[in-house]
Design a protein around this motif. Structure first.
Motif, PDB file in Angstrom:
ATOM      1  N   LYS A  26       0.826  -1.211   0.000  1.00 21.68           N
ATOM      2  CA  LYS A  26       0.000   0.000   0.000  1.00 21.68           C
ATOM      3  C   LYS A  26       0.863   1.264   0.000  1.00 21.68           C
ATOM      4  O   LYS A  26       0.629   2.192  -0.785  1.00 21.68           O
ATOM      5  CB  LYS A  26      -0.908   0.018   1.239  1.00 21.68           C
ATOM      6  N   SER A  27       1.859   1.308   0.895  1.00 20.74           N
ATOM      7  CA  SER A  27       2.692   2.515   1.013  1.00 20.74           C
ATOM      8  C   SER A  27       3.484   2.777  -0.270  1.00 20.74           C
ATOM      9  O   SER A  27       3.679   3.927  -0.665  1.00 20.74           O
ATOM     10  CB  SER A  27       3.646   2.378   2.202  1.00 20.74           C
ATOM     11  N   THR A  28       3.940   1.726  -0.913  1.00 21.64           N
ATOM     12  CA  THR A  28       4.679   1.897  -2.166  1.00 21.64           C
ATOM     13  C   THR A  28       3.779   2.504  -3.243  1.00 21.64           C
ATOM     14  O   THR A  28       4.190   3.413  -3.978  1.00 21.64           O
ATOM     15  CB  THR A  28       5.230   0.542  -2.648  1.00 21.64           C
ATOM     16  N   ILE A  29       2.548   2.019  -3.325  1.00 20.26           N
ATOM     17  CA  ILE A  29       1.610   2.552  -4.313  1.00 20.26           C
ATOM     18  C   ILE A  29       1.293   4.015  -4.024  1.00 20.26           C
ATOM     19  O   ILE A  29       1.281   4.857  -4.927  1.00 20.26           O
ATOM     20  CB  ILE A  29       0.321   1.698  -4.334  1.00 20.26           C
ATOM     21  N   ILE A  30       1.091   4.351  -2.743  1.00 16.19           N
ATOM     22  CA  ILE A  30       0.806   5.746  -2.393  1.00 16.19           C
ATOM     23  C   ILE A  30       1.999   6.628  -2.747  1.00 16.19           C
ATOM     24  O   ILE A  30       1.846   7.707  -3.341  1.00 16.19           O
ATOM     25  CB  ILE A  30       0.463   5.879  -0.898  1.00 16.19           C
ATOM     26  N   GLY A  31       3.205   6.202  -2.375  1.00 16.68           N
ATOM     27  CA  GLY A  31       4.396   6.982  -2.693  1.00 16.68           C
ATOM     28  C   GLY A  31       4.552   7.186  -4.188  1.00 16.68           C
ATOM     29  O   GLY A  31       4.912   8.278  -4.650  1.00 16.68           O
ATOM     30  N   PHE A  59      16.397   2.176  -2.792  1.00 11.66           N
ATOM     31  CA  PHE A  59      15.306   3.151  -2.716  1.00 11.66           C
ATOM     32  C   PHE A  59      13.954   2.449  -2.880  1.00 11.66           C
ATOM     33  O   PHE A  59      13.788   1.568  -3.715  1.00 11.66           O
ATOM     34  CB  PHE A  59      15.457   4.216  -3.800  1.00 11.66           C
ATOM     35  N   GLU A  60      13.013   2.860  -2.039  1.00 16.76           N
ATOM     36  CA  GLU A  60      11.635   2.389  -2.182  1.00 16.76           C
ATOM     37  C   GLU A  60      10.707   3.589  -2.083  1.00 16.76           C
ATOM     38  O   GLU A  60      10.928   4.501  -1.281  1.00 16.76           O
ATOM     39  CB  GLU A  60      11.283   1.377  -1.090  1.00 16.76           C
ATOM     40  N   TYR A  61       9.650   3.587  -2.881  1.00 22.60           N
ATOM     41  CA  TYR A  61       8.713   4.710  -2.867  1.00 22.60           C
ATOM     42  C   TYR A  61       7.990   4.832  -1.531  1.00 22.60           C
ATOM     43  O   TYR A  61       7.526   5.918  -1.161  1.00 22.60           O
ATOM     44  CB  TYR A  61       7.706   4.582  -4.017  1.00 22.60           C
ATOM     45  N   ASP A  66       7.446   8.229   5.038  1.00 22.53           N
ATOM     46  CA  ASP A  66       8.190   8.519   6.265  1.00 22.53           C
ATOM     47  C   ASP A  66       8.891   9.863   6.176  1.00 22.53           C
ATOM     48  O   ASP A  66       8.944  10.631   7.143  1.00 22.53           O
ATOM     49  CB  ASP A  66       9.221   7.422   6.531  1.00 22.53           C
ATOM     50  N   ALA A  67       9.454  10.178   4.999  1.00 25.60           N
ATOM     51  CA  ALA A  67      10.202  11.422   4.837  1.00 25.60           C
ATOM     52  C   ALA A  67       9.304  12.647   4.918  1.00 25.60           C
ATOM     53  O   ALA A  67       9.763  13.736   5.248  1.00 25.60           O
ATOM     54  CB  ALA A  67      10.937  11.403   3.487  1.00 25.60           C
ATOM     55  N   LEU A  68       8.006  12.470   4.642  1.00 28.20           N
ATOM     56  CA  LEU A  68       7.108  13.624   4.577  1.00 28.20           C
ATOM     57  C   LEU A  68       6.288  13.839   5.847  1.00 28.20           C
ATOM     58  O   LEU A  68       5.621  14.855   5.982  1.00 28.20           O
ATOM     59  CB  LEU A  68       6.132  13.446   3.396  1.00 28.20           C
ATOM     60  N   PRO A 186      -3.768  -4.952 -12.810  1.00 27.58           N
ATOM     61  CA  PRO A 186      -2.445  -5.502 -12.464  1.00 27.58           C
ATOM     62  C   PRO A 186      -1.424  -4.375 -12.426  1.00 27.58           C
ATOM     63  O   PRO A 186      -1.292  -3.615 -13.390  1.00 27.58           O
ATOM     64  CB  PRO A 186      -2.172  -6.477 -13.607  1.00 27.58           C
ATOM     65  N   VAL A 187      -0.703  -4.229 -11.317  1.00 25.19           N
ATOM     66  CA  VAL A 187       0.210  -3.094 -11.172  1.00 25.19           C
ATOM     67  C   VAL A 187       1.523  -3.543 -10.526  1.00 25.19           C
ATOM     68  O   VAL A 187       1.607  -4.628  -9.936  1.00 25.19           O
ATOM     69  CB  VAL A 187      -0.403  -1.965 -10.312  1.00 25.19           C
ATOM     70  N   SER A 188       2.506  -2.671 -10.622  1.00 21.42           N
ATOM     71  CA  SER A 188       3.722  -2.779  -9.822  1.00 21.42           C
ATOM     72  C   SER A 188       3.989  -1.409  -9.246  1.00 21.42           C
ATOM     73  O   SER A 188       4.334  -0.477  -9.988  1.00 21.42           O
ATOM     74  CB  SER A 188       4.914  -3.248 -10.653  1.00 21.42           C
ATOM     75  N   GLY A 189       3.797  -1.270  -7.935  1.00 23.28           N
ATOM     76  CA  GLY A 189       4.051   0.020  -7.299  1.00 23.28           C
ATOM     77  C   GLY A 189       5.508   0.413  -7.417  1.00 23.28           C
ATOM     78  O   GLY A 189       5.832   1.581  -7.636  1.00 23.28           O
ATOM     79  N   MET A 190       6.401  -0.555  -7.299  1.00 19.25           N
ATOM     80  CA  MET A 190       7.831  -0.263  -7.358  1.00 19.25           C
ATOM     81  C   MET A 190       8.239   0.222  -8.744  1.00 19.25           C
ATOM     82  O   MET A 190       8.966   1.201  -8.896  1.00 19.25           O
ATOM     83  CB  MET A 190       8.625  -1.516  -6.976  1.00 19.25           C
TER      84      MET A 190
END
Length: 605
Positions: A26-31, A59-61, A66-68, A186-190
């Motif tokens: 989830k977090s990767t997709i949001i980033g 690096f991961e999206y 966390d950075a924001l 079908p997706v890849s957040g990364m």
């Protein structure tokens, strides 16, 4: 016409909840969505990538979130529950709440009502328990726009068959709970596949991207064509500069209200007419509707408190009850059990609640059912009956969903929530119906409650003196009446005999009419309190059920209960216990001291 502005209600904004099993991305997709829609502060993406490079960390999206988190001043708002970004069509608020407690609270209390949902499933791990539980919860809360993102397709070499199997299996589960997915993507957040643009890695998929999907979701119209409902948040009083307004405030859940409308408040049944609609820094209006935080004044001043629900007299009434059948989703650390007291919050009302009955429990992960479980455990869905310590007003889930949602609080933490499915009879239902009719038909005096209180330097109060026989109740009551009268108070002692041979003469001697005796006592008390008096009443061994019946008619905040005598023989919740009776004068002074401490007597005499 209602005055509407984009800023006041965010008509073009859309709340989207994102759910899914832990580590499904989830977090990767949001980033990635933040990066691909240019919603990040300038240079932030490069800065996070450089930090990863310096620390020899891939690096991961997801790191962007966390950075924001602490950068509220850099043009983006983000916390544990909300992320903001926008497309050319509109602004989005992504609700991502760890543990889903925050999301559940927001959905039920109206802080952020999601209009659609993204359910993330890891293509490599497949459908997990939470993949099903979370969607079941979304269905309970009435979110019918749900899309499934089959994430991490890069880990399965973008295999179409893996995707198709997840689509088939999850579609079968959704059918069992009466839902249908808007689409499966079908997706890849990364890698960013199919998020902002279609991927060359999956030429077999030629449909919409995630951003296309979001823009295709329909904004839910505010329910202005439904019956008017406004849970009362507070009552504001003004005194400066001759301003004597009393503004009843809250957020309108549904419907509209106009100057001149007759409003009825439930569960009290009190009514008046809207004199003016008030707002801060907003153009004057004679009508206002769903979605607005507002306030209004009344032609006749009536005592209204937080938790009541404002309605229109010519529209469908809400339900009012102290027993309710519910459909509940439990997320508490401890199981929901019958031997514990909880708090139930619905709208602006908050009442004590006890679990009376578990009718059936459903495991949301496999939809198995049990009708003999003694408690409701983490992630269970249950049909339950709750008994409340006082009546609340609500609509049923199949009538007005927003005003049927509630949460259960256990030890100051929200532990569950759901929908009210049915209003049930309780011991005081018949009394409550009489009280609501009485309040609706009540002829109001030109002298209001506050004016009487100021004139008499006291708050109208019912003082109930109870205990075993022959412990000094009547002498104490008469001594208290004398003490308060000598101090210039408006006070009256009412013995039960005064009622038995007068108001109750038609039912005197019939032991089957105890509840009616108490109801009539409460009605007489109501009249005396409306006149601004302090009423002192004695009765033998009142129980908590007796007190609750009286409270159905008399505002509980206007009742002070005193138990006289060493032995407490009932379950009544008293305010003062005088265990040693020396003289009636000394006992009366103890009661007077309590009234002073509680601000019922305005100044010491």
């Amino acid at each position: 016409m209602t005055n509407k502005t984009h800023d006041s209600r965010g008509d073009q904004d859309m709340n989207i909840v994102i759910a899914g099993h832990v580590d499904h991305g989830k977090s990767t997709i949001i980033g990635r969505l933040l990066a691909d829609t240019d919603s990040l502060p300038e240079g932030k993406l490069e800065s996070v990538k450089e930090t990863c490079r310096r620390n020899s960390k891939p690096f991961e999206y997801a790191f962007l979130l966390d950075a924001l988190k602490d950068e509220q001043d850099q043009g983006i708002t983000i916390d544990s529950a909300r992320v903001f970004f926008e497309t050319d069509l509109r602004k989005y608020i992504i609700l991502d709440a760890p543990g889903h407690i925050e999301f559940l609270k927001n959905m039920v209390t109206g802080a952020a009502r999601a209009e659609a949902a993204l359910l993330v499933i890891d293509a490599d791990e497949g459908i997990q328990e939470n993949s099903k539980r979370h969607c079941y919860m979304l269905s309970m809360l009435g979110i019918d726009q749900v899309a499934v993102l089959v994430n991490k397709m890069d880990l399965v070499d973008y295999d179409e068959e893996t995707y198709r199997k997840i689509v088939a299996d999850y579609t079968e589960f959704l059918e069992e709970i009466g839902m249908e997915a808007s689409s499966f993507i079908p997706v890849s957040g990364m890698e960013g596949d199919n998020l902002a643009s279609l991927s060359d890695n999956m030429l077999w998929y030629e449909e919409e991207t995630v951003l296309d999907l979001l823009d295709s979701f329909k904004s839910q119209p505010l329910p202005e064509n439904k019956p008017f409902r406004m849970p009362v948040q507070d009552v504001y009083k003004f005194t400066r500069g001759g301003d004597d307004r009393r503004i009843i405030s809250g957020t309108i859940e549904s419907g509209q209200v106009s100057v001149g409308d007759e409003v009825v408040f439930y569960p009290s049944g009190k009514s008046s007419t809207v004199k003016s609609i008030e707002g801060f820094n907003r153009p004057d209006t004679d009508t206002i509707g769903a979605g607005y935080s507002t306030g209004f004044t009344l032609d006749e001043q009536i005592f209204i408190k937080r938790g009541e629900v404002a309605t229109l007299a010519d529209e469908k009434d809400p339900h009012s009850a102290a027993r309710i059948k519910t459909n509940l989703f439990w997320l508490g650390k401890e199981p929901l059990t019958k031997d514990k007291e909880y708090h139930l919050k619905l709208g602006t009302s908050k009442v004590k609640a006890r679990l009376e009955k578990i009718e059936r429990v459903i495991d949301a992960s496999d939809l198995s059912q049990s009708e003999d479980k003694g408690q409701v455990e983490l992630h269970d869905v249950a049909q339950c009956v709750f008994k409340l310590d006082s009546a609340i007003s609500f609509d049923l889930a199949n009538e007005l969903e927003h005003s049927s949602r509630f949460v259960i609080v256990d030890d100051y933490e929200i532990a569950g929530g759901g929908l009210v499915e049915e209003s049930l009879e309780d011991e005081q239902s018949w009394v409550r119906e009489k009280v609501m009719l009485r309040n609706y038909k009540w002829e109001k005096s030109r002298i209001n409650r506050e004016e009487r209180a100021e004139k008499y330097s006291q708050q109208p109060t019912l003082v109930l003196l109870t205990g075993e026989e022959d412990v000094g109740k009547k002498p104490t009551a008469k001594a208290l009446e004398q003490e308060l009268f000598d101090s210039g108070r408006v006070v009256y002692f009412l013995g039960i005999g005064n009622l038995l041979y007068g108001v109750d003469a038609d039912i005197k001697g019939d032991e089957n009419h105890k509840e009616e005796h108490l109801r009539r006592l409460a009605e007489v008390s109501h009249i005396m309190l409306d006149a601004g008096s302090i009423l002192v009443v004695t009765a033998v061994e009142l129980s908590q059920d007796d007190l609750e019946l009286i409270q159905t008619t008399v505002n509980p905040q206007q009742i002070e209960t005193v138990w006289l005598g060493e032995n407490v023989t009932t379950d009544i919740e008293y305010d003062l216990h005088i265990d040693e009776f020396e003289t009636e004068e000394k006992a009366a002074l103890q009661v007077k001291g309590m009234l002073q401490d509680r601000g019922i007597l305005f100044k010491a005499w």
